[in-house]
Enzyme design. Structure first.
Site, PDB file in Angstrom:
ATOM      1  N   ARG A   1       2.278   8.761  -6.077  1.00  0.00           N
ATOM      2  CA  ARG A   1       1.759   9.822  -6.866  1.00  0.00           C
ATOM      3  C   ARG A   1       2.324   9.997  -8.108  1.00  0.00           C
ATOM      4  O   ARG A   1       1.702   9.506  -9.105  1.00  0.00           O
ATOM      5  CB  ARG A   1       2.038  11.155  -5.823  1.00  0.00           C
TER       6      ARG A   1
ATOM      7  N   ASP B   1       1.274   2.465   3.687  1.00  0.00           N
ATOM      8  CA  ASP B   1       0.252   3.289   3.513  1.00  0.00           C
ATOM      9  C   ASP B   1       1.097   4.680   3.434  1.00  0.00           C
ATOM     10  O   ASP B   1       0.587   5.703   3.853  1.00  0.00           O
ATOM     11  CB  ASP B   1      -0.961   3.526   4.321  1.00  0.00           C
TER      12      ASP B   1
ATOM     13  N   HIS C   1     -10.714   0.536   0.923  1.00  0.00           N
ATOM     14  CA  HIS C   1     -10.617   1.265   2.052  1.00  0.00           C
ATOM     15  C   HIS C   1     -11.921   1.579   2.771  1.00  0.00           C
ATOM     16  O   HIS C   1     -12.998   1.783   2.249  1.00  0.00           O
ATOM     17  CB  HIS C   1     -10.291   2.640   1.599  1.00  0.00           C
TER      18      HIS C   1
ATOM     19  N   HIS D   1       0.792  -1.191  -0.070  1.00  0.00           N
ATOM     20  CA  HIS D   1      -0.061   0.008   0.041  1.00  0.00           C
ATOM     21  C   HIS D   1       0.769   1.451   0.070  1.00  0.00           C
ATOM     22  O   HIS D   1       1.313   1.736   0.959  1.00  0.00           O
ATOM     23  CB  HIS D   1      -0.977  -0.058   1.190  1.00  0.00           C
TER      24      HIS D   1
ATOM     25  N   ASN E   1      -5.466   6.251  -6.641  1.00  0.00           N
ATOM     26  CA  ASN E   1      -5.993   7.692  -6.402  1.00  0.00           C
ATOM     27  C   ASN E   1      -5.076   8.788  -6.868  1.00  0.00           C
ATOM     28  O   ASN E   1      -4.810   9.540  -6.084  1.00  0.00           O
ATOM     29  CB  ASN E   1      -6.397   7.931  -4.946  1.00  0.00           C
TER      30      ASN E   1
ATOM     31  N   HIS F   1       1.606   5.369  -1.995  1.00  0.00           N
ATOM     32  CA  HIS F   1       0.859   6.069  -3.017  1.00  0.00           C
ATOM     33  C   HIS F   1       2.062   7.055  -3.496  1.00  0.00           C
ATOM     34  O   HIS F   1       2.921   7.725  -2.957  1.00  0.00           O
ATOM     35  CB  HIS F   1       0.015   7.161  -2.251  1.00  0.00           C
TER      36      HIS F   1
ATOM     37  N   HIS G   1       2.150  14.393   1.248  1.00  0.00           N
ATOM     38  CA  HIS G   1       1.572  15.636   1.009  1.00  0.00           C
ATOM     39  C   HIS G   1       2.754  16.563   1.176  1.00  0.00           C
ATOM     40  O   HIS G   1       3.729  16.387   1.913  1.00  0.00           O
ATOM     41  CB  HIS G   1       0.357  15.693   1.751  1.00  0.00           C
TER      42      HIS G   1
ATOM     43  N   HIS H   1      -5.208  -0.909   5.550  1.00  0.00           N
ATOM     44  CA  HIS H   1      -4.900  -0.027   6.956  1.00  0.00           C
ATOM     45  C   HIS H   1      -6.170  -0.161   7.922  1.00  0.00           C
ATOM     46  O   HIS H   1      -6.660   0.627   8.286  1.00  0.00           O
ATOM     47  CB  HIS H   1      -4.869   1.421   6.344  1.00  0.00           C
TER      48      HIS H   1
END
Ligand code: NCD
Ligand code: ZN
Ligand code: ZN
Ligand code: ZN
Length: 455
Positions: free
Chosen positions: A73, A314, A189, A69, A103, A71, A318, A245
Protein backbone atom coordinates in the site's frame (compact mmCIF):
# COMPACT_ATOMS: atom_id res chain seq x y z
CA UNK A 1 21.68 -16.20 23.08
CA UNK A 2 23.71 -13.08 22.38
CA UNK A 3 23.09 -10.63 19.65
CA UNK A 4 25.46 -7.74 19.96
CA UNK A 5 23.09 -5.69 17.85
CA UNK A 6 22.42 -4.88 14.28
CA UNK A 7 24.09 -1.91 12.76
CA UNK A 8 23.90 -0.14 9.44
CA UNK A 9 27.56 -0.59 8.62
CA UNK A 10 27.71 -4.19 9.67
CA UNK A 11 30.84 -5.96 8.57
CA UNK A 12 30.57 -9.54 9.70
CA UNK A 13 28.09 -11.89 11.34
CA UNK A 14 28.42 -15.40 12.60
CA UNK A 15 25.52 -17.82 13.02
CA UNK A 16 26.89 -20.62 15.16
CA UNK A 17 25.68 -24.20 15.46
CA UNK A 18 22.52 -23.83 13.40
CA UNK A 19 20.80 -26.78 11.82
CA UNK A 20 20.88 -26.41 8.05
CA UNK A 21 19.32 -28.48 5.32
CA UNK A 22 21.74 -30.41 3.14
CA UNK A 23 19.80 -32.51 0.66
CA UNK A 24 17.04 -34.04 2.79
CA UNK A 25 19.04 -34.04 5.99
CA UNK A 26 19.47 -31.52 8.78
CA UNK A 27 23.08 -31.10 9.80
CA UNK A 28 24.80 -28.70 12.19
CA UNK A 29 26.87 -25.94 10.61
CA UNK A 30 28.15 -22.40 11.07
CA UNK A 31 27.29 -19.59 8.70
CA UNK A 32 29.58 -16.66 8.12
CA UNK A 33 28.41 -13.41 6.59
CA UNK A 34 30.62 -10.57 5.37
CA UNK A 35 29.34 -7.33 3.87
CA UNK A 36 25.85 -8.69 3.28
CA UNK A 37 26.91 -11.90 1.55
CA UNK A 38 27.17 -15.46 2.81
CA UNK A 39 30.89 -16.21 2.76
CA UNK A 40 31.06 -19.55 4.51
CA UNK A 41 28.79 -22.48 5.34
CA UNK A 42 30.82 -25.06 7.15
CA UNK A 43 31.15 -27.55 9.99
CA UNK A 44 34.52 -26.11 10.97
CA UNK A 45 34.98 -24.14 14.16
CA UNK A 46 34.37 -20.54 13.14
CA UNK A 47 36.97 -17.84 13.57
CA UNK A 48 36.55 -15.70 16.68
CA UNK A 49 36.63 -12.42 14.85
CA UNK A 50 33.15 -11.16 14.13
CA UNK A 51 30.98 -8.13 14.85
CA UNK A 52 27.79 -10.00 15.64
CA UNK A 53 27.44 -13.54 16.89
CA UNK A 54 24.25 -15.55 17.17
CA UNK A 55 24.19 -18.81 19.09
CA UNK A 56 21.76 -20.76 16.94
CA UNK A 57 21.73 -23.99 18.89
CA UNK A 58 18.31 -25.57 18.54
CA UNK A 59 17.39 -23.31 15.65
CA UNK A 60 17.06 -24.16 11.95
CA UNK A 61 18.65 -21.72 9.49
CA UNK A 62 16.69 -21.41 6.25
CA UNK A 63 17.02 -19.10 3.27
CA UNK A 64 14.92 -16.02 4.08
CA UNK A 65 11.41 -16.47 2.76
CA UNK A 66 10.45 -14.63 -0.42
CA UNK A 67 6.83 -13.51 -0.69
CA UNK A 68 5.80 -13.06 -4.30
CA UNK A 69 2.48 -11.38 -3.49
CA UNK A 70 2.24 -8.51 -1.01
CA UNK A 71 0.22 -5.30 -0.95
CA UNK A 72 2.42 -2.82 0.93
CA UNK A 73 0.00 0.00 0.00
CA UNK A 74 1.59 3.27 1.25
CA UNK A 75 1.19 6.42 -0.94
CA UNK A 76 -2.51 7.39 -0.65
CA UNK A 77 -3.30 4.06 1.04
CA UNK A 78 -0.86 4.70 3.91
CA UNK A 79 -3.78 4.55 6.33
CA UNK A 80 -4.02 0.80 5.49
CA UNK A 81 -0.27 0.06 5.54
CA UNK A 82 3.03 1.86 5.02
CA UNK A 83 6.38 0.68 3.68
CA UNK A 84 7.59 0.65 7.30
CA UNK A 85 4.71 -1.29 8.89
CA UNK A 86 4.43 -3.74 5.99
CA UNK A 87 8.12 -4.60 5.80
CA UNK A 88 8.40 -4.81 9.61
CA UNK A 89 5.53 -7.31 9.56
CA UNK A 90 7.39 -9.18 6.82
CA UNK A 91 10.65 -9.25 8.79
CA UNK A 92 9.11 -10.57 12.02
CA UNK A 93 7.25 -13.09 9.85
CA UNK A 94 10.47 -14.54 8.41
CA UNK A 95 10.33 -12.83 5.00
CA UNK A 96 13.50 -11.19 3.73
CA UNK A 97 12.16 -10.17 0.31
CA UNK A 98 8.61 -9.28 -0.67
CA UNK A 99 7.13 -8.39 -4.04
CA UNK A 100 4.76 -5.44 -3.98
CA UNK A 101 1.61 -5.20 -6.09
CA UNK A 102 0.64 -2.33 -8.43
CA UNK A 103 -2.98 -1.77 -7.29
CA UNK A 104 -2.01 1.22 -5.17
CA UNK A 105 -3.27 4.79 -5.36
CA UNK A 106 -1.87 6.12 -7.60
CA UNK A 107 -1.58 2.79 -9.42
CA UNK A 108 1.76 1.54 -10.75
CA UNK A 109 0.90 1.67 -14.42
CA UNK A 110 3.74 3.68 -15.97
CA UNK A 111 7.52 3.82 -15.77
CA UNK A 112 7.20 7.17 -14.01
CA UNK A 113 4.77 5.96 -11.35
CA UNK A 114 7.02 2.96 -10.67
CA UNK A 115 10.13 5.15 -10.33
CA UNK A 116 8.27 7.50 -7.96
CA UNK A 117 7.11 4.58 -5.81
CA UNK A 118 10.63 3.13 -5.64
CA UNK A 119 12.11 6.50 -4.65
CA UNK A 120 9.44 6.85 -1.98
CA UNK A 121 10.23 3.41 -0.52
CA UNK A 122 13.99 4.00 -0.40
CA UNK A 123 15.34 4.03 3.17
CA UNK A 124 12.01 2.93 4.70
CA UNK A 125 12.31 -0.83 4.24
CA UNK A 126 12.99 -3.55 6.83
CA UNK A 127 13.21 -6.25 4.18
CA UNK A 128 14.03 -6.19 0.49
CA UNK A 129 11.20 -5.16 -1.80
CA UNK A 130 10.73 -5.73 -5.51
CA UNK A 131 7.87 -4.08 -7.36
CA UNK A 132 5.42 -5.23 -9.99
CA UNK A 133 4.01 -2.88 -12.58
CA UNK A 134 0.64 -3.34 -14.20
CA UNK A 135 0.53 -5.05 -17.58
CA UNK A 136 -0.33 -2.72 -20.44
CA UNK A 137 -0.88 -3.14 -24.17
CA UNK A 138 1.22 -0.01 -24.77
CA UNK A 139 4.63 -1.45 -25.74
CA UNK A 140 6.54 1.72 -24.80
CA UNK A 141 5.07 2.00 -21.32
CA UNK A 142 5.67 -1.70 -20.80
CA UNK A 143 9.33 -1.35 -21.72
CA UNK A 144 9.70 1.71 -19.49
CA UNK A 145 8.39 -0.14 -16.45
CA UNK A 146 10.84 -2.95 -17.13
CA UNK A 147 13.67 -0.48 -17.62
CA UNK A 148 12.80 1.06 -14.22
CA UNK A 149 13.19 -2.40 -12.72
CA UNK A 150 9.68 -3.90 -12.52
CA UNK A 151 10.15 -7.50 -11.44
CA UNK A 152 7.00 -8.66 -13.23
CA UNK A 153 3.82 -7.28 -14.77
CA UNK A 154 0.50 -7.88 -13.04
CA UNK A 155 -2.79 -8.20 -14.74
CA UNK A 156 -6.23 -8.24 -13.05
CA UNK A 157 -8.97 -10.11 -14.91
CA UNK A 158 -11.49 -9.07 -12.22
CA UNK A 159 -11.03 -5.34 -12.74
CA UNK A 160 -8.96 -3.01 -14.84
CA UNK A 161 -6.21 -0.76 -13.55
CA UNK A 162 -6.90 1.75 -16.30
CA UNK A 163 -4.30 0.32 -18.66
CA UNK A 164 -6.48 -1.58 -21.11
CA UNK A 165 -9.75 -3.51 -21.31
CA UNK A 166 -8.77 -7.01 -20.26
CA UNK A 167 -12.05 -8.47 -21.50
CA UNK A 168 -10.84 -7.71 -25.04
CA UNK A 169 -9.03 -10.84 -26.31
CA UNK A 170 -7.13 -8.95 -28.98
CA UNK A 171 -5.76 -6.32 -26.56
CA UNK A 172 -4.88 -8.95 -24.01
CA UNK A 173 -3.04 -11.07 -26.58
CA UNK A 174 -1.11 -7.97 -27.71
CA UNK A 175 -0.10 -7.19 -24.14
CA UNK A 176 1.07 -10.78 -23.64
CA UNK A 177 3.02 -10.60 -26.90
CA UNK A 178 4.80 -7.40 -25.79
CA UNK A 179 5.64 -9.01 -22.45
CA UNK A 180 6.97 -12.07 -24.19
CA UNK A 181 9.15 -9.95 -26.48
CA UNK A 182 10.60 -8.10 -23.49
CA UNK A 183 11.24 -11.32 -21.59
CA UNK A 184 8.89 -10.19 -18.80
CA UNK A 185 7.01 -12.44 -16.41
CA UNK A 186 3.25 -11.78 -16.39
CA UNK A 187 1.30 -12.44 -13.18
CA UNK A 188 -2.46 -12.72 -13.21
CA UNK A 189 -5.47 -12.47 -10.90
CA UNK A 190 -7.71 -15.05 -12.54
CA UNK A 191 -11.37 -14.29 -11.86
CA UNK A 192 -13.67 -13.06 -14.58
CA UNK A 193 -14.82 -9.53 -13.67
CA UNK A 194 -17.73 -9.41 -16.11
CA UNK A 195 -19.31 -12.55 -14.65
CA UNK A 196 -18.75 -11.42 -11.05
CA UNK A 197 -20.39 -8.05 -11.75
CA UNK A 198 -23.37 -9.69 -13.47
CA UNK A 199 -24.09 -12.03 -10.54
CA UNK A 200 -23.37 -9.33 -7.97
CA UNK A 201 -25.75 -6.80 -9.57
CA UNK A 202 -28.57 -9.33 -9.68
CA UNK A 203 -27.87 -10.39 -6.10
CA UNK A 204 -27.80 -6.82 -4.76
CA UNK A 205 -31.00 -5.95 -6.68
CA UNK A 206 -32.67 -8.84 -4.84
CA UNK A 207 -31.27 -7.56 -1.49
CA UNK A 208 -29.11 -10.66 -1.19
CA UNK A 209 -25.92 -9.27 0.34
CA UNK A 210 -24.72 -11.85 2.86
CA UNK A 211 -21.30 -13.53 2.86
CA UNK A 212 -23.00 -16.53 1.27
CA UNK A 213 -24.19 -14.31 -1.61
CA UNK A 214 -20.69 -12.88 -1.99
CA UNK A 215 -19.30 -16.42 -2.23
CA UNK A 216 -21.84 -17.25 -4.92
CA UNK A 217 -20.61 -14.30 -7.02
CA UNK A 218 -17.00 -15.52 -6.66
CA UNK A 219 -17.72 -19.16 -7.48
CA UNK A 220 -15.00 -21.74 -8.22
CA UNK A 221 -16.20 -21.78 -11.84
CA UNK A 222 -15.40 -18.08 -12.23
CA UNK A 223 -11.79 -18.77 -11.31
CA UNK A 224 -11.45 -21.91 -13.44
CA UNK A 225 -12.91 -20.26 -16.55
CA UNK A 226 -10.60 -17.26 -16.17
CA UNK A 227 -7.56 -19.53 -15.80
CA UNK A 228 -8.68 -21.43 -18.90
CA UNK A 229 -9.16 -18.20 -20.89
CA UNK A 230 -5.76 -16.72 -20.11
CA UNK A 231 -3.91 -19.98 -20.70
CA UNK A 232 -5.69 -20.49 -24.02
CA UNK A 233 -4.93 -16.93 -25.13
CA UNK A 234 -1.31 -17.49 -24.23
CA UNK A 235 -0.91 -20.80 -26.06
CA UNK A 236 0.23 -19.22 -29.30
CA UNK A 237 2.07 -16.36 -27.56
CA UNK A 238 4.08 -18.34 -25.02
CA UNK A 239 4.69 -15.56 -22.49
CA UNK A 240 5.86 -16.65 -19.04
CA UNK A 241 2.69 -16.65 -16.90
CA UNK A 242 2.31 -16.90 -13.14
CA UNK A 243 -1.20 -17.40 -11.75
CA UNK A 244 -1.69 -15.63 -8.41
CA UNK A 245 -3.54 -17.01 -5.37
CA UNK A 246 -4.92 -20.13 -7.04
CA UNK A 247 -7.63 -21.92 -5.05
CA UNK A 248 -9.28 -24.66 -7.11
CA UNK A 249 -7.62 -28.01 -7.95
CA UNK A 250 -9.04 -27.87 -11.50
CA UNK A 251 -7.27 -24.50 -12.05
CA UNK A 252 -4.00 -26.07 -10.92
CA UNK A 253 -4.44 -28.97 -13.34
CA UNK A 254 -4.90 -26.47 -16.20
CA UNK A 255 -1.73 -24.60 -15.17
CA UNK A 256 0.21 -27.88 -15.03
CA UNK A 257 -0.78 -28.68 -18.62
CA UNK A 258 0.65 -25.36 -19.81
CA UNK A 259 4.40 -25.37 -20.49
CA UNK A 260 4.95 -21.67 -19.59
CA UNK A 261 2.87 -21.33 -16.45
CA UNK A 262 3.43 -21.51 -12.70
CA UNK A 263 1.14 -20.75 -9.77
CA UNK A 264 1.06 -19.76 -6.12
CA UNK A 265 -1.28 -20.46 -3.21
CA UNK A 266 -1.87 -18.56 0.03
CA UNK A 267 -1.89 -20.16 3.48
CA UNK A 268 -5.53 -19.19 4.10
CA UNK A 269 -6.61 -21.10 0.98
CA UNK A 270 -4.47 -24.11 1.89
CA UNK A 271 -5.46 -24.43 5.53
CA UNK A 272 -8.92 -22.88 6.03
CA UNK A 273 -12.37 -23.61 4.66
CA UNK A 274 -15.66 -21.71 4.51
CA UNK A 275 -16.57 -22.66 8.07
CA UNK A 276 -14.36 -19.68 9.00
CA UNK A 277 -17.14 -17.29 7.92
CA UNK A 278 -19.45 -18.36 10.75
CA UNK A 279 -17.02 -16.90 13.28
CA UNK A 280 -15.33 -14.17 11.25
CA UNK A 281 -18.01 -12.99 8.79
CA UNK A 282 -16.80 -10.31 6.40
CA UNK A 283 -13.42 -10.10 8.19
CA UNK A 284 -12.36 -13.29 6.39
CA UNK A 285 -13.45 -12.06 2.96
CA UNK A 286 -10.77 -12.02 0.32
CA UNK A 287 -10.67 -12.71 -3.42
CA UNK A 288 -10.62 -15.40 -4.56
CA UNK A 289 -12.53 -16.39 -1.41
CA UNK A 290 -11.65 -19.07 1.11
CA UNK A 291 -13.20 -22.21 -0.39
CA UNK A 292 -15.18 -25.28 0.62
CA UNK A 293 -13.34 -28.14 2.31
CA UNK A 294 -13.25 -30.35 -0.79
CA UNK A 295 -11.33 -27.70 -2.76
CA UNK A 296 -9.06 -26.83 0.16
CA UNK A 297 -8.07 -30.43 0.70
CA UNK A 298 -7.29 -30.95 -3.00
CA UNK A 299 -5.31 -27.72 -3.19
CA UNK A 300 -3.23 -28.62 -0.12
CA UNK A 301 -2.43 -32.01 -1.67
CA UNK A 302 -1.27 -30.24 -4.85
CA UNK A 303 0.83 -27.85 -2.79
CA UNK A 304 2.48 -30.65 -0.82
CA UNK A 305 3.39 -32.47 -4.04
CA UNK A 306 4.73 -29.33 -5.74
CA UNK A 307 2.00 -29.00 -8.39
CA UNK A 308 1.27 -25.63 -6.82
CA UNK A 309 4.75 -24.16 -7.16
CA UNK A 310 5.03 -21.60 -4.39
CA UNK A 311 3.52 -20.14 -1.24
CA UNK A 312 2.56 -16.44 -1.33
CA UNK A 313 0.74 -14.56 1.41
CA UNK A 314 -1.37 -12.13 -0.65
CA UNK A 315 -0.98 -9.87 2.40
CA UNK A 316 -3.83 -7.43 1.71
CA UNK A 317 -4.33 -5.03 4.64
CA UNK A 318 -7.48 -2.94 5.12
CA UNK A 319 -8.90 -1.08 8.13
CA UNK A 320 -11.45 -2.77 10.39
CA UNK A 321 -14.02 -0.17 9.32
CA UNK A 322 -13.50 -1.17 5.69
CA UNK A 323 -13.84 -4.86 6.59
CA UNK A 324 -16.83 -4.73 8.94
CA UNK A 325 -19.85 -4.14 6.70
CA UNK A 326 -23.45 -5.35 6.80
CA UNK A 327 -23.39 -5.75 3.02
CA UNK A 328 -20.72 -8.34 2.18
CA UNK A 329 -20.25 -6.83 -1.29
CA UNK A 330 -19.22 -3.56 0.35
CA UNK A 331 -16.62 -5.13 2.65
CA UNK A 332 -13.03 -4.62 1.51
CA UNK A 333 -11.58 -7.95 0.41
CA UNK A 334 -8.19 -9.08 1.62
CA UNK A 335 -6.56 -10.42 4.76
CA UNK A 336 -3.06 -9.83 6.17
CA UNK A 337 -0.70 -12.80 5.91
CA UNK A 338 2.90 -11.73 6.50
CA UNK A 339 2.91 -12.60 10.20
CA UNK A 340 0.96 -15.86 9.96
CA UNK A 341 2.33 -17.67 6.89
CA UNK A 342 5.45 -19.11 8.52
CA UNK A 343 3.92 -20.25 11.81
CA UNK A 344 0.86 -21.88 10.20
CA UNK A 345 2.89 -23.57 7.44
CA UNK A 346 5.74 -24.60 9.68
CA UNK A 347 3.15 -26.27 11.90
CA UNK A 348 2.51 -28.55 8.90
CA UNK A 349 6.24 -29.32 8.93
CA UNK A 350 6.12 -30.01 12.68
CA UNK A 351 3.17 -32.37 12.13
CA UNK A 352 5.06 -34.13 9.33
CA UNK A 353 2.47 -33.24 6.69
CA UNK A 354 4.93 -31.02 4.81
CA UNK A 355 8.62 -31.83 4.36
CA UNK A 356 11.15 -29.17 5.30
CA UNK A 357 12.62 -29.53 1.79
CA UNK A 358 9.34 -28.69 0.15
CA UNK A 359 8.79 -25.82 2.61
CA UNK A 360 12.10 -24.27 1.54
CA UNK A 361 11.41 -24.91 -2.12
CA UNK A 362 7.98 -23.22 -1.93
CA UNK A 363 9.07 -20.25 0.20
CA UNK A 364 12.54 -19.45 -1.14
CA UNK A 365 14.08 -21.55 -3.91
CA UNK A 366 11.22 -21.39 -6.42
CA UNK A 367 10.06 -17.81 -5.76
CA UNK A 368 13.67 -16.73 -6.40
CA UNK A 369 13.81 -18.79 -9.57
CA UNK A 370 10.42 -17.75 -10.98
CA UNK A 371 11.04 -14.04 -10.33
CA UNK A 372 14.70 -14.08 -11.39
CA UNK A 373 16.21 -13.15 -8.00
CA UNK A 374 19.47 -14.82 -8.89
CA UNK A 375 21.41 -14.19 -5.66
CA UNK A 376 18.58 -15.28 -3.38
CA UNK A 377 16.76 -18.43 -2.30
CA UNK A 378 19.72 -20.49 -1.07
CA UNK A 379 22.05 -20.60 1.92
CA UNK A 380 25.20 -20.88 -0.15
CA UNK A 381 28.48 -19.06 -0.37
CA UNK A 382 28.17 -16.01 -2.60
CA UNK A 383 24.42 -15.63 -2.03
CA UNK A 384 22.79 -12.62 -0.31
CA UNK A 385 22.79 -12.98 3.47
CA UNK A 386 18.99 -13.21 3.75
CA UNK A 387 18.42 -15.79 6.47
CA UNK A 388 15.62 -16.84 8.78
CA UNK A 389 16.36 -18.76 11.98
CA UNK A 390 13.32 -20.83 12.89
CA UNK A 391 12.73 -22.21 16.38
CA UNK A 392 11.10 -25.56 15.54
CA UNK A 393 9.94 -26.00 19.15
CA UNK A 394 8.63 -22.43 19.46
CA UNK A 395 4.93 -22.37 20.25
CA UNK A 396 2.62 -19.51 19.43
CA UNK A 397 -1.07 -18.72 19.33
CA UNK A 398 -1.96 -16.33 16.52
CA UNK A 399 -2.81 -13.01 18.17
CA UNK A 400 -3.65 -10.22 15.70
CA UNK A 401 -3.45 -7.56 18.41
CA UNK A 402 0.30 -8.13 18.47
CA UNK A 403 0.78 -7.83 14.70
CA UNK A 404 3.10 -5.13 13.38
CA UNK A 405 0.96 -4.73 10.26
CA UNK A 406 -1.73 -2.08 10.61
CA UNK A 407 -4.30 -4.78 9.80
CA UNK A 408 -4.89 -6.28 13.24
CA UNK A 409 -7.20 -9.13 12.32
CA UNK A 410 -6.62 -12.60 10.89
CA UNK A 411 -8.59 -15.63 9.73
CA UNK A 412 -5.98 -17.63 11.69
CA UNK A 413 -6.79 -15.83 14.96
CA UNK A 414 -6.44 -18.21 17.89
CA UNK A 415 -4.70 -20.96 15.92
CA UNK A 416 -1.98 -22.77 17.88
CA UNK A 417 1.27 -23.12 15.97
CA UNK A 418 4.53 -24.97 16.41
CA UNK A 419 7.48 -23.34 14.69
CA UNK A 420 8.25 -19.65 15.16
CA UNK A 421 10.68 -17.07 13.81
CA UNK A 422 13.62 -16.54 16.17
CA UNK A 423 15.74 -14.20 14.01
CA UNK A 424 15.45 -12.62 10.59
CA UNK A 425 18.64 -11.48 8.90
CA UNK A 426 18.32 -9.14 5.92
CA UNK A 427 21.37 -8.24 3.83
CA UNK A 428 23.57 -9.47 6.68
CA UNK A 429 21.86 -7.43 9.44
CA UNK A 430 19.71 -8.88 12.21
CA UNK A 431 16.44 -7.03 11.63
CA UNK A 432 14.00 -8.99 13.79
CA UNK A 433 14.16 -11.16 16.90
CA UNK A 434 11.14 -13.08 18.20
CA UNK A 435 8.43 -10.70 17.08
CA UNK A 436 10.37 -7.51 17.61
CA UNK A 437 12.19 -5.23 15.23
CA UNK A 438 15.80 -4.55 16.17
CA UNK A 439 16.14 -2.24 13.19
CA UNK A 440 17.61 -0.65 11.16
CA UNK A 441 15.82 -0.26 7.82
CA UNK A 442 18.41 -2.15 5.79
CA UNK A 443 15.98 -3.44 3.14
CA UNK A 444 16.72 -2.56 -0.47
CA UNK A 445 14.60 -1.71 -3.44
CA UNK A 446 15.30 -4.78 -5.52
CA UNK A 447 15.10 -4.35 -9.25
CA UNK A 448 14.29 -6.97 -11.83
CA UNK A 449 16.41 -7.46 -14.89
CA UNK A 450 13.78 -8.90 -17.13
CA UNK A 451 14.70 -6.90 -20.20
CA UNK A 452 16.91 -9.28 -22.08
CA UNK A 453 17.37 -10.78 -25.48
CA UNK A 454 13.88 -11.97 -26.38
CA UNK A 455 14.69 -15.61 -25.83
C1 NCD B 1 -6.29 -7.63 -2.78
C2 NCD B 1 -6.16 -6.20 -2.27
O1 NCD B 1 -6.81 -5.88 -1.26
O2 NCD B 1 -5.41 -5.42 -2.84
N1 NCD B 1 -7.42 -8.25 -2.17
C3 NCD B 1 -7.66 -9.56 -2.03
O3 NCD B 1 -8.75 -9.92 -1.54
N2 NCD B 1 -6.81 -10.49 -2.43
C4 NCD B 1 -6.38 -7.62 -4.28
C5 NCD B 1 -6.02 -8.92 -4.93
O4 NCD B 1 -4.99 -9.52 -4.62
O5 NCD B 1 -6.74 -9.36 -5.82
ZN1 ZN C 1 -5.64 -10.83 -6.74
ZN1 ZN D 1 -3.25 -9.59 -3.91
ZN1 ZN E 1 15.43 -13.46 -22.56
Amino acid sequence: MVVIGASENLVSLLVESAKILVGNELTTANLRVDDGRITEVSKLKPSEKTDVRINAQGLIALPGMIDAHVHLRDLEFSYKETFETGTQAAAVGGFTTVIDMPNTRPPTITGTSLATKMANAQGRLYCNVAFQGNLTDDPNELREMLTQGAIALKFYMNKTLETFDSSDDLKLRNALRNAKESGALVTVHAESGAEIRRIQQKSVAEHKTTVRDFLRAHSPQIEVSAVRRILNLNTRVGARLHVCHITIPESVRLVRRSPNATCEAAAHHLLLNQRIFSSQGTLAICVPPIRAEVHRRGLLRQFLSGQVNILASDHAPHTLDEKNKENAFEAASGVPGLETSLPVLFTQVSNRKLTLCRFVEATAILPAKIFGLTKKGWLKEGYDADIVLVDPKGKAKIDPERFLTKAKYSPFKGMRCKGTVAYTIVNGSVVAERGEILGPSVGRVTKGNRICDSS
